[in-house]
Scaffold this motif. Structure first.
Motif, short mmCIF file in Angstrom:
data_model
loop_
_atom_site.label_atom_id
_atom_site.label_comp_id
_atom_site.label_asym_id
_atom_site.label_seq_id
_atom_site.Cartn_x
_atom_site.Cartn_y
_atom_site.Cartn_z
N PHE A 126 -28.91 8.85 -22.24
CA PHE A 126 -30.37 9.03 -22.13
C PHE A 126 -31.02 7.98 -21.77
CE2 PHE A 126 -29.84 12.65 -24.59
CZ PHE A 126 -30.96 13.53 -24.58
N GLN A 127 -30.64 6.41 -21.68
CA GLN A 127 -31.09 5.39 -20.99
C GLN A 127 -30.80 5.26 -19.39
OE1 GLN A 127 -33.47 3.04 -22.09
NE2 GLN A 127 -33.60 4.50 -24.15
N THR A 128 -29.91 5.65 -19.31
CA THR A 128 -29.45 5.67 -17.66
C THR A 128 -29.37 6.85 -16.84
OG1 THR A 128 -26.99 6.11 -18.28
CG2 THR A 128 -27.93 3.56 -18.56
N ARG A 129 -29.40 8.09 -17.37
CA ARG A 129 -29.28 9.24 -16.50
C ARG A 129 -30.05 10.33 -16.85
NH1 ARG A 129 -24.54 9.48 -13.58
NH2 ARG A 129 -24.12 11.74 -14.20
N LEU A 130 -30.95 10.11 -17.71
CA LEU A 130 -31.95 11.03 -18.24
C LEU A 130 -32.61 11.94 -17.04
CD1 LEU A 130 -32.89 12.36 -20.82
CD2 LEU A 130 -34.86 10.87 -20.89
N PRO A 131 -33.14 11.49 -15.99
CA PRO A 131 -33.64 12.48 -14.97
C PRO A 131 -32.49 13.47 -14.45
CG PRO A 131 -34.03 10.11 -14.45
CD PRO A 131 -33.14 10.13 -15.52
N ARG A 132 -31.24 13.23 -14.64
CA ARG A 132 -30.29 14.41 -14.20
C ARG A 132 -30.09 15.40 -15.29
NH1 ARG A 132 -28.23 9.30 -12.50
NH2 ARG A 132 -27.59 9.25 -10.32
N TYR A 133 -30.83 15.21 -16.49
CA TYR A 133 -30.71 16.21 -17.41
C TYR A 133 -31.16 17.64 -16.99
CZ TYR A 133 -30.62 18.02 -22.16
OH TYR A 133 -30.36 18.92 -23.16
N LYS A 134 -30.31 18.69 -17.29
CA LYS A 134 -30.65 19.97 -16.81
C LYS A 134 -31.02 20.81 -18.05
CE LYS A 134 -29.92 18.87 -12.70
NZ LYS A 134 -31.25 18.48 -11.74
N GLY A 135 -31.03 20.43 -19.35
CA GLY A 135 -31.33 21.26 -20.34
C GLY A 135 -30.13 21.74 -21.25
#
Length: 405
Positions: A252-261
């Motif tokens: 969540f600190q490093t890759r959150l923009p990649r989260y798709k739900g």
């Protein structure tokens, strides 16, 4: 199913009910897999472990769940040739004849600790050598075995019958071959444990995604005293939920923009990515985990107790189980220098601010309880907490870049 080792074992995450696997229904995937049973003797199982065909890594020994008494009683049951619950193994796709343990790790580890014959270069040897062979105690049906190790049994002719009964006892093993994908194994893993506490899939993720980052996660989470305090643990969690939490905080600190739900593939991909790029990412990840541990210590000071950090405020009290959705936003704010300065000067009571937000913002409450993993919920709770802190502090607060709705 394996049981916990003491009353301090981790209570399941409060947001587990929203952490399903989102596997699309497809009966064909269950028909394609080949599942069959076989009866392996104890000695055959031990040989499979000694040869590395059934993987019980040294890190798993650090997460040993059973007490010495429970181990001794299990060995006694084997020596008495009582029925033993089956173990469930999935054959690795990349290496036929080698297996991932889906259910039965504690039983296999106990057998190995009592009667395993490990060579000096075996991966289990260094950990086994530290604790020494399992010495039985507290047995009532077979009291002649009290105080004995397996080697003692081998050396004593009068105990030969017990050795024969132990070595030749058969344990039912369910073997899964030709499984279609990892989601199938996750589904089996969760269903195996439906009758007990809901489990994080991290234990299986550790087996499915070996690599340097996977090794780091297991060691660092097990060594983190502050992470254990937050989770209410006194030792590394045998179901690896401390590993799960650390992986999530890193992701969540490093890759959150990649989260798709969908949480599971997001964490899967993070672990896969960091294993593959560990030589480039190691220093950054180690520094981040240092910050996470420092942030947790900061939150404990602000809230006054580790049992209040990362918990929902509900009905004028803090919940018992940790809520990962709450901890996500709390740790993010613990990194912000304006928050730190405001707390140090007495201008901000972080605990009071969190309680006030929980009582006054219905949307925030929904985003940490009713549904937690949707992109909308993630954006809502980060933004609500950010606005509340900026109002209290009178300065901008930095949060992670959020995924697009």
């Amino acid at each position: 199913m394996e049981t916990s080792h003491d009353d301090d074992s981790l209570v399941n995450f409060a947001d587990d009910q929203d952490d399903d696997l989102d596997i699309a229904p497809n009966p064909d995937r269950f028909r394609d897999a080949v599942l069959y049973g076989t009866d392996w003797t104890v000695r055959t199982l031990l040989q499979q472990i000694e040869q590395g065909n059934i993987d019980l890594s040294p890190n798993f020994q650090r997460r040993d769940a059973w007490s010495s008494r429970n181990k001794a009683r299990f060995i006694e049951s084997v020596a008495l040739q009582l029925p033993i619950p089956q173990i469930v193994l999935a054959e690795r796709k990349e290496q036929r004849g080698t297996y991932i343990v889906l259910d039965g790790k504690q039983r296999l580890l106990t057998l190995a600790q009592f009667a395993g014959g490990f060579s000096n270069d075996h991966s289990l040897w260094s950990e086994s050598a530290k604790v020494g062979p399992l010495r039985l105690s507290g047995l009532k049906v077979l009291p002649d075995l009290n105080g004995k190790t397996y080697q003692d049994v081998v050396d004593r002719a009068e105990l030969g019958q017990f050795r024969t009964q132990f070595d030749n006892h058969t344990i039912r093993s369910a073997l899964i071959r030709n499984w279609p994908d990892e989601d199938y194994l996750y589904e089996v893993f969760i269903r195996l444990n439906t009758g007990s506490a809901r489990l994080s899939p991290q234990e299986l993720r550790q087996a499915m995604k070996p690599g340097p980052f996977t090794e780091f996660l297991s060691v660092r989470s097990g060594d983190s005293s502050v992470l254990q305090k937050i989770l209410g643990l006194t030792a590394p969690d045998f179901r690896m939920r401390d590993v799960d939490l650390l992986l999530r905080l890193i992701a969540f600190q490093t890759r959150l923009p990649r989260y798709k739900g969908n949480l599971k593939p997001f964490l899967d991909d993070t672990q896969r990515h960091l294993n593959a790029s560990w030589s480039d990412e190691q220093n950054n990840v180690v520094a981040l985990v240092d910050r996470i541990e420092d942030g947790l210590e900061f939150l404990i000071k602000c809230f006054g107790s580790p049992r209040e950090v990362g918990r929902r405020w509900d009905d004028k009290r803090f919940d018992g189980p940790i809520n990962r959705a709450v901890l996500d936003v709390q740790i993010a704010s613990a990194f912000d220098p304006n928050v730190r300065r405001a707390v140090a000067s007495g201008a901000l009571d972080l605990r009071a601010a969190y309680i006030d937000l929980s009582e006054s913002d219905l949307d925030f409450g929904q985003a940490i309880s009713v549904t937690t993993k949707s992109i909308t919920a993630i954006r809502c709770r980060y933004q609500s907490w950010q606005r509340a802190l900026e109002k209290a502090v009178g300065a901008s607060i930095q949060m992670p870049v959020l995924p697009n709705a």
